[in-house]
Design a protein around this motif. Sequence first.
Motif, PDB file in Angstrom:
ATOM      1  N   PRO A 495     -15.424 -32.987 -42.543  1.00 44.84           N
ATOM      2  CA  PRO A 495     -14.824 -31.916 -43.276  1.00 44.84           C
ATOM      3  C   PRO A 495     -14.315 -30.816 -42.321  1.00 44.84           C
ATOM      4  O   PRO A 495     -13.613 -29.719 -42.747  1.00 44.84           O
ATOM      5  N   THR A 496     -14.800 -30.543 -41.120  1.00 43.67           N
ATOM      6  CA  THR A 496     -14.658 -29.243 -40.224  1.00 43.67           C
ATOM      7  C   THR A 496     -13.235 -29.619 -39.532  1.00 43.67           C
ATOM      8  O   THR A 496     -12.724 -30.833 -39.503  1.00 43.67           O
ATOM      9  N   LEU A 513      -4.243 -32.232 -39.516  1.00 45.50           N
ATOM     10  CA  LEU A 513      -4.949 -31.473 -38.366  1.00 45.50           C
ATOM     11  C   LEU A 513      -6.609 -31.414 -38.566  1.00 45.50           C
ATOM     12  O   LEU A 513      -7.001 -30.470 -38.020  1.00 45.50           O
ATOM     13  N   MET A 514      -7.069 -32.169 -39.273  1.00 46.06           N
ATOM     14  CA  MET A 514      -8.420 -32.052 -39.738  1.00 46.06           C
ATOM     15  C   MET A 514      -9.217 -32.701 -38.478  1.00 46.06           C
ATOM     16  O   MET A 514      -9.738 -33.995 -38.587  1.00 46.06           O
ATOM     17  N   ILE A 515      -9.265 -32.296 -37.204  1.00 43.25           N
ATOM     18  CA  ILE A 515      -9.963 -32.832 -36.376  1.00 43.25           C
ATOM     19  C   ILE A 515     -11.386 -32.246 -36.203  1.00 43.25           C
ATOM     20  O   ILE A 515     -11.387 -30.905 -35.648  1.00 43.25           O
ATOM     21  N   GLY A 516     -12.207 -32.676 -36.703  1.00 47.79           N
ATOM     22  CA  GLY A 516     -13.715 -32.245 -36.878  1.00 47.79           C
ATOM     23  C   GLY A 516     -14.485 -32.300 -35.765  1.00 47.79           C
ATOM     24  O   GLY A 516     -14.047 -32.786 -34.692  1.00 47.79           O
ATOM     25  N   VAL A 517     -15.499 -31.939 -35.608  1.00 48.63           N
ATOM     26  CA  VAL A 517     -16.787 -31.736 -34.460  1.00 48.63           C
ATOM     27  C   VAL A 517     -16.946 -33.302 -34.132  1.00 48.63           C
ATOM     28  O   VAL A 517     -16.807 -33.514 -32.823  1.00 48.63           O
ATOM     29  N   TRP A 518     -17.179 -34.105 -35.038  1.00 48.51           N
ATOM     30  CA  TRP A 518     -17.729 -35.390 -34.692  1.00 48.51           C
ATOM     31  C   TRP A 518     -16.474 -36.190 -33.940  1.00 48.51           C
ATOM     32  O   TRP A 518     -16.566 -36.977 -32.912  1.00 48.51           O
ATOM     33  N   PRO A 519     -15.234 -36.358 -34.618  1.00 52.70           N
ATOM     34  CA  PRO A 519     -14.228 -36.708 -33.748  1.00 52.70           C
ATOM     35  C   PRO A 519     -14.051 -36.267 -32.437  1.00 52.70           C
ATOM     36  O   PRO A 519     -13.604 -37.177 -31.574  1.00 52.70           O
ATOM     37  N   LEU A 520     -14.124 -34.987 -32.369  1.00 57.11           N
ATOM     38  CA  LEU A 520     -14.081 -34.400 -30.786  1.00 57.11           C
ATOM     39  C   LEU A 520     -15.205 -35.082 -30.131  1.00 57.11           C
ATOM     40  O   LEU A 520     -14.900 -35.100 -28.669  1.00 57.11           O
ATOM     41  N   VAL A 551      -5.381 -39.847 -28.437  1.00 53.87           N
ATOM     42  CA  VAL A 551      -5.019 -40.503 -29.562  1.00 53.87           C
ATOM     43  C   VAL A 551      -6.109 -40.906 -30.539  1.00 53.87           C
ATOM     44  O   VAL A 551      -5.796 -41.201 -31.928  1.00 53.87           O
ATOM     45  N   PHE A 552      -7.112 -41.518 -29.928  1.00 54.16           N
ATOM     46  CA  PHE A 552      -8.155 -41.982 -30.759  1.00 54.16           C
ATOM     47  C   PHE A 552      -8.810 -40.857 -31.438  1.00 54.16           C
ATOM     48  O   PHE A 552      -9.208 -41.037 -32.664  1.00 54.16           O
ATOM     49  N   THR A 553      -8.899 -39.586 -30.852  1.00 53.04           N
ATOM     50  CA  THR A 553      -9.551 -38.708 -31.568  1.00 53.04           C
ATOM     51  C   THR A 553      -8.737 -38.160 -32.768  1.00 53.04           C
ATOM     52  O   THR A 553      -9.358 -38.072 -33.943  1.00 53.04           O
ATOM     53  N   PHE A 554      -7.379 -38.233 -32.900  1.00 55.65           N
ATOM     54  CA  PHE A 554      -6.574 -37.928 -34.032  1.00 55.65           C
ATOM     55  C   PHE A 554      -6.896 -39.232 -34.999  1.00 55.65           C
ATOM     56  O   PHE A 554      -6.711 -38.976 -36.207  1.00 55.65           O
TER      57      PHE A 554
END
Length: 606
Positions: A495-496, A513-520, A551-554
């Motif tokens: 949710p971040t 644009l919801m790129i949270g901590v865990w995707p990063l 790309v994978f992060t998004f």
Amino acid sequence: MENNRNYFVAILLSVLVLVAWQFLYVSPKIERERVAAEALQAQQPAQTQATGTGNAAAPGAVSGSAPGGDAAIPGTVVAPAGSLSREDAVAQTGRISIDTPSLSGSINLSGARIDDLLLKEYRETIDPTSPNITLFSPAAMADGYFAEVGFIAEAQSGPAPGPNTVWTAAPGQVLTPTTPVTLTYDNGQGLVFTRVISVDEHYMFSFEDTIANSGDAAASVAGYGRVTRFFKPKTQGIYVLHEGLIGVVGEEGLQEVDYSDVEDTPVIVHAKATAGWMGITDKYWAAALIPPQGAGFETRFAHFTDGRARYQSDFKTDSMAIAPGGSVTSKTLVFAGAKEVPVIAEYQEENNILNFDLMIDWGWFYFLTKPMFWLIDYLYKMFGNFGVSILVTTVIVKLIFFPLANKSYVSMANMKKVQPKLEELKAKHGDDKMALQQGMMELYKKEKINPVAGCWPVLLQIPVFFSLYKVLYITIEMRHAPFFGWIKDLSAPDPTSLFNLFGLLPYDVPSFLMIGVWPLIMGITMFIQMRMNPTPPDPTQAMIFTWMPVVFTFMLATFPAGLVIYWAWNNTLSVIQQGVIMKRQGAKIELWDNLAALFKPKNKTT
């Protein structure tokens, strides 16, 4: 270099697979689904129900088929959708309360239908004060939804209890797991119906009906059951999950009918069967009828627009002959509740219900998804946290595939060691590609190198990724399951968002644009894993090499947080494993040189 080319072929294949999943399975088709119920047409005036009213034909029978095709809801006082509150709709008819550890609500004495049901153990959001999940609601409401079991008698036998019938019940009865309730109906022409309704501590109701014939002539009675829904719910709209009408019909097996499919084909009738079940399923909840097993019945899935639109799964049994002075007994089960895996499995085994476990959409790769769930669930019982069980599951999967992955990494390390010899071959053969390929194959054979071995670690991850995604997405056990910190629901995206500094800035950001901590974290671990290998000399490959983690992060930011945590943890273990193996093989680890090259000033030519 040949090993880089093979490695990037594997990466591109994995990207194509993930993009396909995103397009076919993940992206919700919100606009495709209608949230509101269809507008009411040809409103029927309210009718007063009278005790003793029965139906001489199937409720809404069409050409002798199962119930449901009438011009209005048979025997139901239909108010304009939304004109009644739940309390008012429930108060319109006599009722028997339901109170179990899992359920609360009431049984409507008109039709003896279950049309008021709440799930005590589940709430609408992760907020513990949010409302309980409502499964069934009276037909007079816009979101009317119920299950009903009744009978159809031949004309000479007199009326049989159907949707219009008001059953007689002793006052003060409450349906609990230890106290069944008894209803009766006398048709005044020799047939007396006695119904005993019981319920267990979970979600299974039992309708045991005894029909006694005190008349002078034989009677013939058939049973029916229906699950009827007056609205089209908002579905996920993705192919990885079925929501809509569902059933298992004898040898025809599993039948999954989407709402749009039954709208296009309003009546879908199946051949007679002696085993199976039918109903309507949502992502986490379902209502299903289990007719008397061993006796013949016909199944139908239907969509009606005659007066008030509704979706319906129903069945009609073969007629039962009742001799004068004799009686017959039949038993119909009604499931209404949460699709909990062990509960569904227990019902299938105890009641011998054909493929009842298929109510949970394990998919074509059930041989992967079911074992994955059982492993995660077993570890959850051990550690008490589904997130931890996912991490441990990742380690177990890595250990299972360790021999093959280890061989692949060893081969990749050896590929790096023979790079100088490959460069010599290229210099020797020049533009003679045939000779170059022959020389490379001889070198690989001599050094015992498999040039495609680098693909295996990536390819092995794909089926595991898919099965874990399926488990996280479809099983209710993962719903609202917390991890640590800000992850309160492993089945929902992180949710971040980076774009409001993870909540420090006082504004919301768009969903894309919801790129949270865990995707990063996942993107960083993927970046490190790719930088363990030399940067390709080809500009196109180098660009892919650089932008793939972004790309994978998004892409994965929209996936369930549990899946992103798995991917990040798997990347971390892969980096450690690859680094140890390369060091043992004496191959150079390119990570530090690649990182340094990123910050090295580029030489400019004029």
